[in-house]
Design an enzyme around this catalytic site. Structure first.
Site, PDB file in Angstrom:
ATOM      1  NE  ARG A   1      72.255 -18.992  40.046  1.00  0.00           N
ATOM      2  CZ  ARG A   1      71.594 -20.148  39.883  1.00  0.00           C
ATOM      3  NH1 ARG A   1      71.991 -21.097  40.536  1.00  0.00           N
ATOM      4  NH2 ARG A   1      70.903 -20.260  38.598  1.00  0.00           N
TER       5      ARG A   1
ATOM      6  CG  ASP B   1      67.017 -15.128  42.858  1.00  0.00           C
ATOM      7  OD1 ASP B   1      65.792 -14.401  42.930  1.00  0.00           O
ATOM      8  OD2 ASP B   1      67.683 -15.217  41.584  1.00  0.00           O
TER       9      ASP B   1
ATOM     10  CB  THR C   1      61.829 -22.982  32.890  1.00  0.00           C
ATOM     11  OG1 THR C   1      62.227 -22.338  34.046  1.00  0.00           O
ATOM     12  CG2 THR C   1      61.997 -22.208  31.589  1.00  0.00           C
TER      13      THR C   1
ATOM     14  NE  ARG D   1      74.497 -18.781  34.935  1.00  0.00           N
ATOM     15  CZ  ARG D   1      73.319 -18.169  35.311  1.00  0.00           C
ATOM     16  NH1 ARG D   1      72.795 -17.063  34.759  1.00  0.00           N
ATOM     17  NH2 ARG D   1      72.540 -18.782  36.149  1.00  0.00           N
TER      18      ARG D   1
ATOM     19  CE  LYS E   1      64.174 -12.232  39.024  1.00  0.00           C
ATOM     20  NZ  LYS E   1      63.296 -13.357  39.691  1.00  0.00           N
TER      21      LYS E   1
ATOM     22  CB  THR F   1      41.995 -11.066  44.079  1.00  0.00           C
ATOM     23  OG1 THR F   1      40.973 -11.360  44.811  1.00  0.00           O
ATOM     24  CG2 THR F   1      43.179 -11.272  45.029  1.00  0.00           C
TER      25      THR F   1
ATOM     26  CE  LYS G   1      57.747 -16.405  37.896  1.00  0.00           C
ATOM     27  NZ  LYS G   1      58.711 -15.909  38.710  1.00  0.00           N
ATOM     28  CG  PHE G   2      49.914 -10.576  41.257  1.00  0.00           C
ATOM     29  CD1 PHE G   2      50.307 -10.783  42.636  1.00  0.00           C
ATOM     30  CD2 PHE G   2      49.901  -9.161  40.912  1.00  0.00           C
ATOM     31  CE1 PHE G   2      50.950  -9.955  43.450  1.00  0.00           C
ATOM     32  CE2 PHE G   2      50.691  -8.330  41.981  1.00  0.00           C
ATOM     33  CZ  PHE G   2      51.023  -8.516  43.216  1.00  0.00           C
ATOM     34  CG  HIS G   3      47.482 -17.948  38.657  1.00  0.00           C
ATOM     35  ND1 HIS G   3      47.888 -18.967  38.232  1.00  0.00           N
ATOM     36  CD2 HIS G   3      46.067 -17.886  38.431  1.00  0.00           C
ATOM     37  CE1 HIS G   3      47.083 -19.649  37.589  1.00  0.00           C
ATOM     38  NE2 HIS G   3      45.825 -18.832  37.684  1.00  0.00           N
ATOM     39  CG  ASP G   4      43.512 -14.616  43.725  1.00  0.00           C
ATOM     40  OD1 ASP G   4      42.425 -14.972  43.732  1.00  0.00           O
ATOM     41  OD2 ASP G   4      44.276 -14.726  44.702  1.00  0.00           O
ATOM     42  CB  ILE G   5      39.338 -13.962  41.157  1.00  0.00           C
ATOM     43  CG1 ILE G   5      39.238 -13.153  42.440  1.00  0.00           C
ATOM     44  CG2 ILE G   5      38.784 -15.340  41.270  1.00  0.00           C
ATOM     45  CD1 ILE G   5      37.895 -13.093  43.084  1.00  0.00           C
TER      46      ILE G   5
ATOM     47  CD  GLN H   1      68.802 -20.324  34.844  1.00  0.00           C
ATOM     48  OE1 GLN H   1      68.147 -21.100  34.141  1.00  0.00           O
ATOM     49  NE2 GLN H   1      68.336 -19.146  35.328  1.00  0.00           N
TER      50      GLN H   1
ATOM     51  CG  ASP I   1      59.409 -12.473  39.386  1.00  0.00           C
ATOM     52  OD1 ASP I   1      58.330 -12.594  38.541  1.00  0.00           O
ATOM     53  OD2 ASP I   1      60.407 -13.395  39.146  1.00  0.00           O
TER      54      ASP I   1
END
Ligand code: C5P
Length: 240
Positions: A215, A16, A124, A185, A38, A73, A66-70, A194, A64
């Protein structure tokens, strides 16, 4: 989907960061000790596909985004990602059945080593009130189960879920459906932000297929040692 027997292969380290050199350092330190890495929107937006491969090299990649479309696409994005050969990619189950089916068709064209698609159900960061505000039926656990089931029916290879959702989802979904589980963890690591954590061994024992660990490894003074310690602990406990 076949889950690797070697325990270290079931750990994906969450890088990250938007700092390429930092990502490269972490990969150099832990390569071969974990199953892969990741990378998400933060890194991808800063460095693009070229930066992704510069960061992880030939190691297995969990992209990662996180696709969200038509559907058209998202299918195009899955095809475009093939150049990076990600082992896993994510998309939002709330994008709906047609979107997931189009993504599954696009991924299937990649052949035997194709990218596995993982559905994200309810973030979450959302609670029952948020779902209500968005016109979705809660409670969150029910919506998670509904979306995960829909994802499996639409050809997704697995889902990302919290350790606390593993037991319910395992009971609802085919064995081959992979559960990629963050929020774990080791007992010796700080939980940070978390709130609902579980140890890596417990998460695997309950049915997690893969673990996403950030982490406890990336912020450790010695990331290689931390990764080794996590794997050793899994081995000692005879995690499945
Ligand atoms: O550092 P830590 O082990 O908490 O990192 C967990 C990783 O998993 C982060 O990349 C985080 O964004 C991701 N994640 C999560 N909880 C979710 C979904 C993803 O922690 N529900």
């Amino acid at each position: 989907m076949t889950v690797p027997h070697a325990l270290h292969e079931r750990i994906f380290v969450a890088l990250d960061t938007a700092d390429l050199a930092q990502a490269q350092r972490l990969v150099a330190a832990t390569r071969g000790l974990v199953g892969g890495y990741k990378l998400g929107k933060e890194f991808f937006t800063a460095h693009g596909p070229q930066g992704v491969r510069q960061a992880v090299g030939a190691a297995p990649l969990f992209l990662d985004l996180k696709f969200h479309d038509i559907p058209n696409t998202v299918a195009g994005a899955v095809r475009a990602a093939r150049a990076l050969s990600p082992r896993f990619m994510t998309l939002h189950a709330s994008g709906g059945p047609a979107m997931m089916q189009a993504a599954a068709d696009a991924a299937a064209a990649g052949g035997a080593d194709r990218t596995r698609l993982l559905a994200v159900s309810v973030l979450t960061s959302l609670d029952d009130r948020d779902l209500g505000a968005m016109g979705q039926h809660g409670p969150v656990e029910m919506q998670v189960a509904r979306l995960a089931k829909l994802a499996a029916d639409c050809g997704m290879d697995g889902a990302v879920c919290s350790p606390l959702e593993v037991v319910t989802l395992r009971g609802l979904l085919p064995e081959a459906f992979a559960l990629m589980v963050p929020g774990v963890r080791p007992t010796w690591a700080a939980s940070g932000d978390q709130k609902r954590v579980m140890t890596p061994a417990d998460a695997l024992a309950l049915g997690a297929s893969y673990l996403v660990i950030g982490r406890p490894i990336t912020a450790a003074e010695d990331p290689a040692k931390a990764a080794g310690r996590i794997v050793d602990q899994l081995t000692d406990l005879g995690a499945p």
